[in-house]
Design a protein around this motif. Structure first.
Motif, PDB file in Angstrom:
ATOM      1  N   TRP A  69       0.706  -1.106  -0.061  1.00  0.00           N
ATOM      2  CA  TRP A  69       0.112   0.118   0.024  1.00  0.00           C
ATOM      3  C   TRP A  69       0.844   1.446   0.065  1.00  0.00           C
ATOM      4  CZ3 TRP A  69      -4.879   0.256  -1.115  1.00  0.00           C
ATOM      5  CH2 TRP A  69      -5.724  -0.779  -0.877  1.00  0.00           C
ATOM      6  N   LYS A  70       1.894   1.242   0.766  1.00  0.00           N
ATOM      7  CA  LYS A  70       2.852   2.574   0.941  1.00  0.00           C
ATOM      8  C   LYS A  70       3.724   2.616  -0.503  1.00  0.00           C
ATOM      9  CE  LYS A  70       4.058   1.723   5.441  1.00  0.00           C
ATOM     10  NZ  LYS A  70       5.014   1.665   6.603  1.00  0.00           N
ATOM     11  N   LEU A  96       2.224   1.841  -3.536  1.00  0.00           N
ATOM     12  CA  LEU A  96       1.286   1.933  -4.206  1.00  0.00           C
ATOM     13  C   LEU A  96       1.093   3.622  -4.243  1.00  0.00           C
ATOM     14  CD1 LEU A  96      -0.712   1.259  -6.404  1.00  0.00           C
ATOM     15  CD2 LEU A  96      -2.316   0.808  -4.469  1.00  0.00           C
ATOM     16  N   GLY A  97       0.928   4.192  -2.868  1.00  0.00           N
ATOM     17  CA  GLY A  97       1.063   5.529  -2.708  1.00  0.00           C
ATOM     18  C   GLY A  97       1.874   6.363  -3.114  1.00  0.00           C
ATOM     19  N   VAL A  98       3.227   5.912  -2.804  1.00  0.00           N
ATOM     20  CA  VAL A  98       4.357   6.632  -3.329  1.00  0.00           C
ATOM     21  C   VAL A  98       4.375   6.579  -4.956  1.00  0.00           C
ATOM     22  CG1 VAL A  98       6.956   6.280  -3.641  1.00  0.00           C
ATOM     23  CG2 VAL A  98       5.763   6.118  -1.327  1.00  0.00           C
ATOM     24  N   GLY A 137       1.753   6.713  -6.566  1.00  0.00           N
ATOM     25  CA  GLY A 137       0.643   7.399  -7.189  1.00  0.00           C
ATOM     26  C   GLY A 137       0.689   9.036  -7.050  1.00  0.00           C
ATOM     27  N   PHE A 138       1.627   9.047  -6.037  1.00  0.00           N
ATOM     28  CA  PHE A 138       1.914  10.514  -5.697  1.00  0.00           C
ATOM     29  C   PHE A 138       3.025  11.004  -6.845  1.00  0.00           C
ATOM     30  CE2 PHE A 138       5.291  13.353  -3.819  1.00  0.00           C
ATOM     31  CZ  PHE A 138       4.536  14.526  -3.590  1.00  0.00           C
TER      32      PHE A 138
END
Length: 62
Positions: free
Chosen positions: A4-5, A7-9, A11-12
């Motif tokens: 999840w981390k 994926l978040g990075v 996306g950012f």
């Protein structure tokens, strides 16, 4: 839960890269003077008008 981390990075990073591209395009667009914009529009219009001119046989070239 670590993915999840990642994926978040990712996306950012994608959002940031898109913002950079938009800002660069906006700077390039704003760099034209009004006269340059007119000249470019007239040139594009002339190209389109020339392409739409029918030939002697009455058919447009494709």
């Amino acid at each position: 839960m670590r993915w999840w981390k990642v994926l978040g990075v990712a996306g950012f990073a994608g959002v940031a890269a898109t913002g950079v591209l938009i800002a660069r395009d906006e700077r390039r667009r704003l760099a034209y003077t009004p006269q340059e914009v007119r000249e470019r529009l007239r040139a594009r219009h002339a190209e389109v008008a020339e392409a739409e001119t029918p030939t002697r046989s009455g058919h447009r070239p494709r």
